[in-house]
Design an enzyme around this catalytic site. Structure first.
Site, PDB file in Angstrom:
ATOM      1  CG  HIS A   5      -1.870  -1.066   1.377  1.00 25.78           C
ATOM      2  ND1 HIS A   5      -1.781  -2.036   2.346  1.00 25.78           N
ATOM      3  CD2 HIS A   5      -2.998  -1.358   0.664  1.00 25.78           C
ATOM      4  CE1 HIS A   5      -2.806  -2.871   2.230  1.00 25.78           C
ATOM      5  NE2 HIS A   5      -3.550  -2.494   1.216  1.00 25.78           N
ATOM      6  CD  GLN A  36      -8.539  -4.911  -7.192  1.00 27.75           C
ATOM      7  OE1 GLN A  36      -9.359  -5.385  -6.411  1.00 27.75           O
ATOM      8  NE2 GLN A  36      -7.472  -4.259  -6.776  1.00 27.75           N
TER       9      GLN A  36
HETATM   10  P1  AMP Z   1      -6.220  -4.002  -0.640  1.00 28.26           P
HETATM   11  O1  AMP Z   1      -6.184  -3.083   0.542  1.00 28.26           O
HETATM   12  O2  AMP Z   1      -5.680  -5.355  -0.351  1.00 28.26           O
HETATM   13  O3  AMP Z   1      -7.540  -3.995  -1.360  1.00 28.26           O
HETATM   14  O4  AMP Z   1      -5.175  -3.395  -1.673  1.00 28.26           O
HETATM   15  C1  AMP Z   1      -5.238  -2.058  -2.092  1.00 28.26           C
HETATM   16  C2  AMP Z   1      -4.363  -1.872  -3.315  1.00 28.26           C
HETATM   17  O5  AMP Z   1      -3.024  -2.248  -2.970  1.00 28.26           O
HETATM   18  C3  AMP Z   1      -4.779  -2.785  -4.479  1.00 28.26           C
HETATM   19  O6  AMP Z   1      -4.654  -2.066  -5.697  1.00 28.26           O
HETATM   20  C4  AMP Z   1      -3.778  -3.905  -4.403  1.00 28.26           C
HETATM   21  O7  AMP Z   1      -3.522  -4.522  -5.653  1.00 28.26           O
HETATM   22  C5  AMP Z   1      -2.544  -3.178  -3.897  1.00 28.26           C
HETATM   23  N1  AMP Z   1      -1.639  -4.132  -3.247  1.00 28.26           N
HETATM   24  C6  AMP Z   1      -1.928  -4.978  -2.239  1.00 28.26           C
HETATM   25  N2  AMP Z   1      -0.845  -5.733  -1.939  1.00 28.26           N
HETATM   26  C7  AMP Z   1       0.140  -5.350  -2.783  1.00 28.26           C
HETATM   27  C8  AMP Z   1       1.494  -5.759  -2.979  1.00 28.26           C
HETATM   28  N3  AMP Z   1       2.055  -6.721  -2.248  1.00 28.26           N
HETATM   29  N4  AMP Z   1       2.209  -5.136  -3.940  1.00 28.26           N
HETATM   30  C9  AMP Z   1       1.642  -4.175  -4.704  1.00 28.26           C
HETATM   31  N5  AMP Z   1       0.381  -3.735  -4.561  1.00 28.26           N
HETATM   32  C10 AMP Z   1      -0.365  -4.319  -3.630  1.00 28.26           C
END
Ligand code: AMP
Length: 279
Positions: free
Chosen positions: A34, A150
């Site tokens: 994030h 997604q």
């Molecule tokens: P989430 O809070 O899990 O819905 O993630 C929010 C955003 O962060 C989404 O666009 C995810 O794809 C991105 N995200 C989550 N984990 C990672 C990661 N390890 N590397 C890159 N982006 C991430």
């Protein structure tokens, strides 16, 4: 940093804000994945908005909506430390007021893979992201490649509905042993955490055989599956698809996505890599 909970407050702030406005949609419980998105937004935008909303409509019945990890206090401090201007943390009622009825369905890219195991998930994602785009009206929105399907769904929606926003998809941020960072890694006990490294090893094994010249999908998938089996992991899916439109492929050619999802202990984990197997 301003923390706002209503669309009206958010609109007032954004109306007066300097452009470009960058939006990072999240469900909170921040980790480096994030924070990287926030840093990229900070570099490119005069105003950075982070949304923090555990979106109930993207959880299928029986999933982890109730137990999804939450710590708004810690998230607020972390966002502030990254120089975020606005943290938008609405209630469920603010996002889905009484009578809410509209759903966005983006079609083929939102079928198969995760959709087979999470009914309604991408309709929930597309709908809430469309709402966030309308609420924030960002110039640029940041998503992670970790959620590969997604990212394709959002890009399809933005193109199909002429949404005036640039979508930036940022690389996967990993732990030292290669495990893709995820809020859901919090569910892993020590034994599961050790086994979870096999997802990344599976992707690396597949990349290895592709680098050695193999293009045949079955052979590439066999290499990946071997690493999962060695860790006692039966994937929900392990698939090669076109990275652009997620259509199935039987050879690694051009830009090919290898994506995996598996339950490890109490967590459902996903990971992927994009291979350039031009032959
Ligand atoms: P989430 O809070 O899990 O819905 O993630 C929010 C955003 O962060 C989404 O666009 C995810 O794809 C991105 N995200 C989550 N984990 C990672 C990661 N390890 N590397 C890159 N982006 C991430």
């Amino acid at each position: 940093m301003r923390v706002v909970r209503t669309v009206a407050e958010l609109r007032d702030l954004v109306r007066a804000a300097e452009r470009p406005v960058g939006l990072v949609p999240t469900m909170g419980f921040f980790h480096e994945g994030h924070l990287e998105l926030m840093r990229r937004a900070r570099e490119a935008s005069a105003t950075v908005v982070v949304s923090l909303f555990v979106n109930p409509t993207q959880f299928a019945a029986g999933e982890d909506l109730g137990s999804y990890p939450r710590d708004e206090g810690r998230d607020t401090q972390m966002a502030e430390a990254e120089g975020v201007d606005v943290l938008f943390a609405p209630s469920v009622e603010e996002v889905y007021p009484y009578g809410f009825a509209t759903t966005i369905d983006v079609g083929a890219v939102a079928t198969g893979m995760c959709a087979d195991h999470r009914p309604g998930h991408f309709q929930g994602v597309a709908t809430v992201v469309a709402k966030l785009f309308n609420m924030v009206q960002p110039d640029i929105a940041y998503f992670g490649q970790k959620d590969a399907q997604q990212a394709v769904v959002i890009q399809r929606m933005v193109r199909d509905l002429d949404m005036p926003v640039t979508v930036e998809v940022c690389p996967i941020v990993r732990e030292d042993d290669g495990l893709a960072m995820s809020s859901r890694n919090h569910y892993l006990d020590a034994e599961s955490r050790a086994r979870a490294g096999a997802l990344h090893r599976a992707l690396r094994a597949a990349e290895g055989v592709v680098a050695a010249g193999t293009r045949d999908a079955a052979t590439v998938l066999r290499a990946a599956r071997g690493e999962l089996e060695a860790a006692g992991i039966e994937p929900e899916y392990l698939e090669l698809r076109s990275a652009e439109d997620l259509s199935p492929v039987d050879r690694v050619n051009g830009s090919t996505l290898l994506a995996v999802a598996a339950r490890v202990g109490k967590a459902r984990l996903i990971d992927n890599t994009v291979m350039k197997g031009v032959s």
